[in-house]
Design a protein around this motif. Structure first.
Motif, mmCIF file in Angstrom:
data_model
loop_
_atom_site.group_PDB
_atom_site.id
_atom_site.type_symbol
_atom_site.label_atom_id
_atom_site.label_comp_id
_atom_site.label_asym_id
_atom_site.label_seq_id
_atom_site.Cartn_x
_atom_site.Cartn_y
_atom_site.Cartn_z
ATOM 1 N N ARG A 95 18.892 47.426 44.041
ATOM 2 C CA ARG A 95 18.716 46.541 42.537
ATOM 3 C C ARG A 95 20.421 46.531 41.693
ATOM 4 N NH1 ARG A 95 13.195 48.334 42.349
ATOM 5 N NH2 ARG A 95 14.311 49.301 40.486
ATOM 6 N N ASN A 96 20.967 47.434 41.339
ATOM 7 C CA ASN A 96 22.373 47.940 40.521
ATOM 8 C C ASN A 96 23.309 47.205 41.113
ATOM 9 O OD1 ASN A 96 21.172 48.522 37.866
ATOM 10 N ND2 ASN A 96 20.082 49.937 38.824
ATOM 11 N N ILE A 97 22.959 47.957 42.737
ATOM 12 C CA ILE A 97 24.595 46.839 43.175
ATOM 13 C C ILE A 97 24.698 45.354 43.885
ATOM 14 C CG2 ILE A 97 25.767 46.775 45.933
ATOM 15 C CD1 ILE A 97 24.014 49.875 45.799
ATOM 16 N N LYS A 98 23.696 45.179 43.956
ATOM 17 C CA LYS A 98 23.340 43.618 43.461
ATOM 18 C C LYS A 98 23.473 42.880 42.297
ATOM 19 C CE LYS A 98 20.712 39.815 44.326
ATOM 20 N NZ LYS A 98 21.566 39.020 43.223
ATOM 21 N N VAL A 99 23.461 43.544 40.948
ATOM 22 C CA VAL A 99 23.782 42.936 39.867
ATOM 23 C C VAL A 99 25.148 43.375 39.262
ATOM 24 C CG1 VAL A 99 23.598 43.989 36.932
ATOM 25 C CG2 VAL A 99 21.546 43.711 38.807
ATOM 26 N N LEU A 100 25.676 44.912 39.456
ATOM 27 C CA LEU A 100 26.863 44.634 39.666
ATOM 28 C C LEU A 100 27.735 43.965 40.333
ATOM 29 C CD1 LEU A 100 27.269 48.420 40.192
ATOM 30 C CD2 LEU A 100 27.820 46.907 37.474
ATOM 31 N N CYS A 101 27.893 43.615 41.311
ATOM 32 C CA CYS A 101 28.530 42.176 42.587
ATOM 33 C C CYS A 101 28.336 40.990 41.745
ATOM 34 C CB CYS A 101 27.560 42.144 44.125
ATOM 35 S SG CYS A 101 28.031 43.662 45.361
ATOM 36 N N ASP A 102 27.516 40.717 41.436
ATOM 37 C CA ASP A 102 27.177 39.329 40.556
ATOM 38 C C ASP A 102 27.518 38.732 39.169
ATOM 39 O OD1 ASP A 102 24.534 38.346 42.786
ATOM 40 O OD2 ASP A 102 23.320 39.539 41.327
ATOM 41 N N ALA A 103 27.338 40.081 38.969
ATOM 42 C CA ALA A 103 28.208 40.922 37.129
ATOM 43 C C ALA A 103 29.885 40.343 37.833
ATOM 44 C CB ALA A 103 27.589 41.338 36.610
ATOM 45 N N SER A 104 30.539 40.206 39.383
ATOM 46 C CA SER A 104 31.912 40.220 39.718
ATOM 47 C C SER A 104 32.309 42.357 38.818
ATOM 48 C CB SER A 104 32.496 39.202 39.002
ATOM 49 O OG SER A 104 32.234 38.414 39.186
ATOM 50 N N ILE A 105 31.736 43.118 39.382
ATOM 51 C CA ILE A 105 32.349 44.094 39.244
ATOM 52 C C ILE A 105 32.577 45.045 40.317
ATOM 53 C CG2 ILE A 105 31.769 46.369 37.489
ATOM 54 C CD1 ILE A 105 30.405 44.577 35.562
ATOM 55 N N LEU A 106 31.463 44.747 41.581
ATOM 56 C CA LEU A 106 31.359 45.163 42.391
ATOM 57 C C LEU A 106 31.300 43.976 43.329
ATOM 58 C CD1 LEU A 106 31.236 47.949 43.259
ATOM 59 C CD2 LEU A 106 29.048 47.750 43.356
ATOM 60 N N LYS A 107 32.092 44.122 44.777
ATOM 61 C CA LYS A 107 32.210 43.538 45.274
ATOM 62 C C LYS A 107 32.091 43.544 46.482
ATOM 63 C CE LYS A 107 36.901 42.735 46.890
ATOM 64 N NZ LYS A 107 38.225 41.638 46.475
ATOM 65 N N GLU A 108 31.230 42.952 48.396
ATOM 66 C CA GLU A 108 31.254 43.438 49.360
ATOM 67 C C GLU A 108 32.513 43.515 49.789
ATOM 68 O OE1 GLU A 108 28.872 41.275 51.660
ATOM 69 O OE2 GLU A 108 26.707 41.243 50.501
#
Length: 172
Positions: free
Chosen positions: A88-101
């Motif tokens: 869930r936190n990976i998804k949140v970090l992606c949605d927050a533009s901190i992490l990306k696929e």
């Protein structure tokens, strides 16, 4: 044609391990913390220290890591945090533009990297599994020319080369 990609880490092929990738410093972590807090507030979600601990551990990897490896790292350091919470936190970090696929291998395993405004492409070593970044203006320009020639307007792209390491051949 499907490329079989096995990104299990085998003995390293000898190339300098992503030397171009500098790990983030304390100032960057503070920026990410503020960015995460602001994102969560904007979505009506809670900012918690547990959420930040997960984010901090994920962000300290420097990227090019798959979700299962992230789960294992979090569990090692924070035994009470479950896999579902990490996902869930990976998804949140992606949605927050901190992490990306970054890319997906042939088995469907998704790899992540730190969100970066600067565009780059990837070369995946089929021998050791290491993921290398590169940027070449000639390739970028040619992709645009091809898209226009075929009557497309490029929105985004992901360019991944899968290759065998010539260092290994040279050492044999």
């Amino acid at each position: 044609m499907s490329t079989q990609l096995n990104l299990k880490k085998t003995p390293f092929c000898g190339r300098a391990r992503n030397a171009q990738k500098k790990l983030p410093g304390p100032k960057q972590f503070e920026l990410w913390r503020d960015q995460l807090r602001n994102y969560l507030i904007s979505k009506g979600l809670k900012y918690t220290e547990q959420r930040w601990k997960i984010a901090e551990l994920i962000l300290s990897t420097g990227g090019h890591v798959d979700a299962q490896a992230l789960v294992e790292q979090v569990k090692k350091k924070h035994a009470g945090i479950g896999a579902a919470t990490v996902y869930r936190n990976i998804k949140v970090l992606c949605d927050a533009s901190i992490l990306k696929e970054s890319l997906t291998d042939s088995t469907g395993r998704v790899f992540y990297e730190l969100y970066d405004e600067g565009h780059h492409d990837h070369i995946v070593c089929l021998d050791c599994g290491e993921i290398f970044e590169f940027h070449d203006e000639k390739i970028e320009a040619l992709q645009s020319v091809v898209a226009k020639k075929m009557h497309f307007e490029e929105v985004r792209h992901r360019h991944v080369l899968y290759a065998r390491c010539t260092y290994l051949k040279e050492r044999e």
